[in-house]
Design a protein around this motif. Sequence first.
Motif, PDB file in Angstrom:
ATOM      1  N   GLY A 266      -4.748  38.844 -47.387  1.00  0.00           N
ATOM      2  CA  GLY A 266      -4.137  37.806 -48.198  1.00  0.00           C
ATOM      3  C   GLY A 266      -2.928  37.270 -47.504  1.00  0.00           C
ATOM      4  N   ALA A 267      -2.529  36.062 -47.820  1.00  0.00           N
ATOM      5  CA  ALA A 267      -1.418  35.412 -47.126  1.00  0.00           C
ATOM      6  C   ALA A 267      -0.100  35.862 -47.737  1.00  0.00           C
ATOM      7  CB  ALA A 267      -1.557  33.902 -47.237  1.00  0.00           C
TER       8      ALA A 267
ATOM      9  N   ARG B 109      -5.538  29.448 -44.002  1.00  0.00           N
ATOM     10  CA  ARG B 109      -5.383  28.320 -44.926  1.00  0.00           C
ATOM     11  C   ARG B 109      -4.118  28.467 -45.774  1.00  0.00           C
ATOM     12  NH1 ARG B 109     -11.809  28.309 -46.181  1.00  0.00           N
ATOM     13  NH2 ARG B 109     -12.398  26.522 -44.861  1.00  0.00           N
ATOM     14  N   GLY B 110      -3.830  29.703 -46.169  1.00  0.00           N
ATOM     15  CA  GLY B 110      -2.618  29.930 -46.944  1.00  0.00           C
ATOM     16  C   GLY B 110      -1.367  29.611 -46.139  1.00  0.00           C
TER      17      GLY B 110
ATOM     18  N   LYS C 288      -8.813  32.816 -45.132  1.00  0.00           N
ATOM     19  CA  LYS C 288      -7.957  32.786 -46.312  1.00  0.00           C
ATOM     20  C   LYS C 288      -6.488  32.805 -45.916  1.00  0.00           C
ATOM     21  CE  LYS C 288      -7.055  35.239 -50.646  1.00  0.00           C
ATOM     22  NZ  LYS C 288      -7.427  36.404 -51.489  1.00  0.00           N
ATOM     23  N   VAL C 289      -6.150  33.672 -44.967  1.00  0.00           N
ATOM     24  CA  VAL C 289      -4.760  33.763 -44.520  1.00  0.00           C
ATOM     25  C   VAL C 289      -4.351  32.489 -43.783  1.00  0.00           C
ATOM     26  CG1 VAL C 289      -3.119  35.024 -43.088  1.00  0.00           C
ATOM     27  CG2 VAL C 289      -4.826  36.275 -44.400  1.00  0.00           C
TER      28      VAL C 289
ATOM     29  N   ARG D 205      -1.020  25.836 -45.824  1.00  0.00           N
ATOM     30  CA  ARG D 205      -0.531  25.268 -47.080  1.00  0.00           C
ATOM     31  C   ARG D 205       0.974  25.482 -47.236  1.00  0.00           C
ATOM     32  NH1 ARG D 205      -4.103  27.337 -49.784  1.00  0.00           N
ATOM     33  NH2 ARG D 205      -3.063  29.230 -50.491  1.00  0.00           N
ATOM     34  N   LEU D 206       1.424  26.710 -46.952  1.00  0.00           N
ATOM     35  CA  LEU D 206       2.859  26.994 -47.033  1.00  0.00           C
ATOM     36  C   LEU D 206       3.641  26.178 -46.000  1.00  0.00           C
ATOM     37  CD1 LEU D 206       2.867  30.876 -47.491  1.00  0.00           C
ATOM     38  CD2 LEU D 206       3.626  29.185 -49.158  1.00  0.00           C
TER      39      LEU D 206
END
Length: 235
Positions: free
Chosen positions: A232-233, A105-106, A102-103, A109-110
Amino acid sequence: MRIPAHSVCTAIRDDIVSGVYERGSRLTEELLARRYGVSRVPVREALRTLESEGFVVTRRHAGACVAEPTEQEAADLLEVRMLLEPLGAARAAQRRTEAHLKVLRGLVRLGQERARRGEGEDLRSLGGWFHETLAQASGSPGLIALLTQLRHKIAWMYAVEQPARPVDSWAEHGAIVDAVARGDAERARALAAQHAERAAGAHRLRRPDRPGRRTPPPPRVSSSQHGVNIAGARH
């Protein structure tokens, strides 16, 4: 409140990396204790740790001093990182958790969004967090510690140029994450090796200048350390 030695160590290391303490300069326990507002005991422990990491050396008649690494030593660090980062990616493919994914991929994306906007400084930080999280996903404390130490020392010895096409660089990050998500260790290893080799070409050795001693800014000592939040990211 007693400031733990690891926090003092982090503060001194950060100041060495940022150039507050010049290479070859003395690090006296008394002055360091006064600067960071601690006793000499955690300073002494911190200096021992930094000596084991290669940031500090003990010289006869001078005591603790900031190390002065050679060009060959600096080159060796990049080579070692090019060997260890692919291993970390392969391990991550085998041991990562959903929280790690999750982190990662976040962050990708950023990074892709910032790359399209040309926000270079944000990309530098995001890249560091990406590689730190990828190392943590390896599930190997020894490997994580080695990669963390390498990142600190490379940041001390090298300036890094931004890639000519940051969008392509973040596409490489995304491909690594895809391989990690599929559990494809060999693909993750190969992609990380290619990425590390290309990234090494952007490193330029810092040439320490000594026009005079600079005035250190206020110290940054914290009584706690904050790792990457894999829930979490947030970065």
